[in-house]
Structure formats: structure tokens, C-alpha cells
Design an enzyme around this catalytic site. Sequence first.
Site, mmCIF file in Angstrom:
data_model
loop_
_atom_site.group_PDB
_atom_site.id
_atom_site.type_symbol
_atom_site.label_atom_id
_atom_site.label_comp_id
_atom_site.label_asym_id
_atom_site.label_seq_id
_atom_site.Cartn_x
_atom_site.Cartn_y
_atom_site.Cartn_z
ATOM 1 N N THR A 28 1.036 -1.134 -0.002
ATOM 2 C CA THR A 28 -0.096 0.082 0.188
ATOM 3 C C THR A 28 1.002 1.150 0.058
ATOM 4 O OG1 THR A 28 -1.919 -0.781 1.085
ATOM 5 C CG2 THR A 28 -1.820 0.932 1.193
ATOM 6 N N GLY A 29 0.626 2.379 -1.012
ATOM 7 C CA GLY A 29 1.067 3.302 -0.574
ATOM 8 C C GLY A 29 1.314 4.261 -2.041
ATOM 9 N N ALA A 85 8.216 2.357 2.452
ATOM 10 C CA ALA A 85 8.135 1.349 3.986
ATOM 11 C C ALA A 85 8.057 3.283 3.952
ATOM 12 C CB ALA A 85 9.067 1.231 4.011
ATOM 13 N N LYS A 96 6.494 1.395 9.215
ATOM 14 C CA LYS A 96 5.447 1.306 7.550
ATOM 15 C C LYS A 96 4.347 2.087 8.975
ATOM 16 C CE LYS A 96 4.562 -1.949 5.084
ATOM 17 N NZ LYS A 96 4.469 -0.973 3.866
ATOM 18 N N GLY A 97 3.327 2.090 7.903
ATOM 19 C CA GLY A 97 2.103 2.551 8.612
ATOM 20 C C GLY A 97 1.489 4.062 8.305
ATOM 21 N N GLY A 98 2.758 4.049 7.393
ATOM 22 C CA GLY A 98 2.166 5.957 6.832
ATOM 23 C C GLY A 98 0.771 5.829 6.487
ATOM 24 N N GLU A 105 -0.483 -5.476 5.970
ATOM 25 C CA GLU A 105 1.180 -5.292 5.503
ATOM 26 C C GLU A 105 1.745 -6.374 6.617
ATOM 27 O OE1 GLU A 105 1.055 -1.034 3.961
ATOM 28 O OE2 GLU A 105 1.603 -0.991 5.650
ATOM 29 N N LYS A 123 14.225 7.439 2.266
ATOM 30 C CA LYS A 123 13.617 7.183 3.138
ATOM 31 C C LYS A 123 14.717 5.727 4.360
ATOM 32 C CE LYS A 123 9.289 7.087 1.698
ATOM 33 N NZ LYS A 123 8.017 6.250 1.191
HETATM 34 C C1 5RP Z 1 1.436 1.884 4.277
HETATM 35 C C2 5RP Z 1 3.100 1.623 4.346
HETATM 36 C C3 5RP Z 1 3.390 2.525 3.270
HETATM 37 O O1 5RP Z 1 4.147 1.643 2.414
HETATM 38 C C4 5RP Z 1 4.862 3.555 3.700
HETATM 39 O O2 5RP Z 1 3.596 4.809 3.779
HETATM 40 C C5 5RP Z 1 5.840 4.047 2.430
HETATM 41 O O3 5RP Z 1 4.304 5.495 1.358
HETATM 42 P P1 5RP Z 1 4.661 6.036 0.086
HETATM 43 O O4 5RP Z 1 4.709 4.875 -1.035
HETATM 44 O O5 5RP Z 1 3.581 6.547 -0.527
HETATM 45 O O6 5RP Z 1 6.139 7.005 0.530
HETATM 46 O O7 5RP Z 1 3.191 1.934 4.793
HETATM 47 O O8 5RP Z 1 0.618 1.615 4.953
#
Ligand code: 5RP
Length: 231
Positions: A28-29, A85, A96-98, A105, A123
Site C-alpha cells: 500500500t502507498g 516503507a 511502516k503504516g504511514g 501489511e 527513506k
Molecule cells: C502504508 C505504508 C507505506 O508503505 C508507506 O507509508 C510508504 O508509502 P509511500 O510509498 O507512499 O511513501 O506503510 O501503510
Amino acid sequence: MDAREMKVKAAQAALQYVEDGMRLGIGTGSTAEEFVRLLAEKVADGLKVEGVPTSERTARLCLELGVPLKSLDELPQLDLTIDGADELDAALTLIKGGGGALLREKIVASASTQMIVIADETKVVETLGRFPLPIEVNPFGLSSTRIAIDRLAERLGLSGELKLRRSSEDVFTTDGGHYILDAFFGRIPDAEALAVQLNSIPGVVEHGLFINIASFAIIAGPAGARTLKAN
Ligand code: 5RP
């Protein structure tokens, strides 16, 4: 190279590890979504894979683009998960979890033989914690759980605000119906101690520290994509 191009580079490199017939965990993301777009092109060209999405948001995109999906109960053992991530260190410990999908996940990545993290080089950090750590909690007893987290943070020498995540006016609710407390610790010198102790608080459903889950990471920068293995 702008931020989106770096995400695409990492996603392209990860696609090379996808083989015909694989059962895939799909992250996700925004970075994972670049992967889904590239994967959908391969599927349209005849690649046979089955995906388990880590969020409703990812499921919607996969369905829209024609990536075949199954539930984790239909495919309880996966070959490979590819996910983004928010932060990662040299030991490949992740935050993770943004995007609020940390619980699914972590379940999906843990059900996979391999997990590849895709990220741009911003990151990668020396010490985790600049990105606020998402802690998924049960709405029942929120205040008590918050106090318990505050106390354990103090015992571990961590400090920082615990902020209840919101989406516009409402409290943000995860796909599992839980809330998220974002912990602004700034530095997490001992992720393992924090992870173990968070797991011992009954109201904590899961936290965003992924320890010994990622197999390797593909990190994209202006010069291209490189592989990062745990040191
Ligand atoms: C979602 C996540 C995503 O992997 C994480 O937030 C990175 O997102 P992005 O690729 O948009 O920077 O952990 O819960």
C-alpha cells in the site's frame, strides 16, 4: 529525477523478481501503487499472477487495472510481497503504516517467503524514528492504551507526543476498524525492545516496526536503483 520517477525506478527493479505463477502480496502507498501499475501492464501482456492486497485502497486499484486478486484466506502462503516503507535502516528494520495499512501489511508480509521493500533513498536513515511510528490501537480503552504507551516510552527513555491520527474532521479508521496513534519519538535506538513491549499492551493491535521481515530493499536514487541487504 523527481520523487515519482524514483518510485517508478524502484518498482521497475522489483518487477524483475516477479515470476509467472507467483502468489504475490501487494503493498500500500504511492510507491506500491507504481508497482501495481507496472504489474498490470505485465498481466495485460499475459503474466499469470494472483495478488493479495494489503488494503482496500490497493484492492480498488488492482481491480481497476485488471490485476487478479484473492483473499489471504484463499492464498494463505505467498511467494513474494512487494511493499513500500516510511523509513528503513541498515538492518532492514522498517517503519511502516504511514498509509494506515500496517496491520494487513505485516500479516501479508509475514505470510510470504520473501518481502522486497521498494523505496526512494530519502527513506533510508541511520536511526529510525524521525518518521512518527504508527501504532494501531483498539478504539475501546483508547485513553488507557495511550497512558500505557506513554509509560513504556518513559521506561525506554523515549519521549514525544502520541497523536491520534485524523482524516480531515474525523478520526482516521483503519481497514480493520481501529485507530492509529502516531508516536513522535524522534529517535528509536532500540526498535526491538520497543516492539516487544508495545506488543504486550492489550489495546495495541499492531505497530509499524517491521523487524526481520524484509528480505532486501530496492532503493532508488538519481543514479538508479540499488539493492540493500541487511548488514
Ligand atoms: C502504508 C505504508 C507505506 O508503505 C508507506 O507509508 C510508504 O508509502 P509511500 O510509498 O507512499 O511513501 O506503510 O501503510
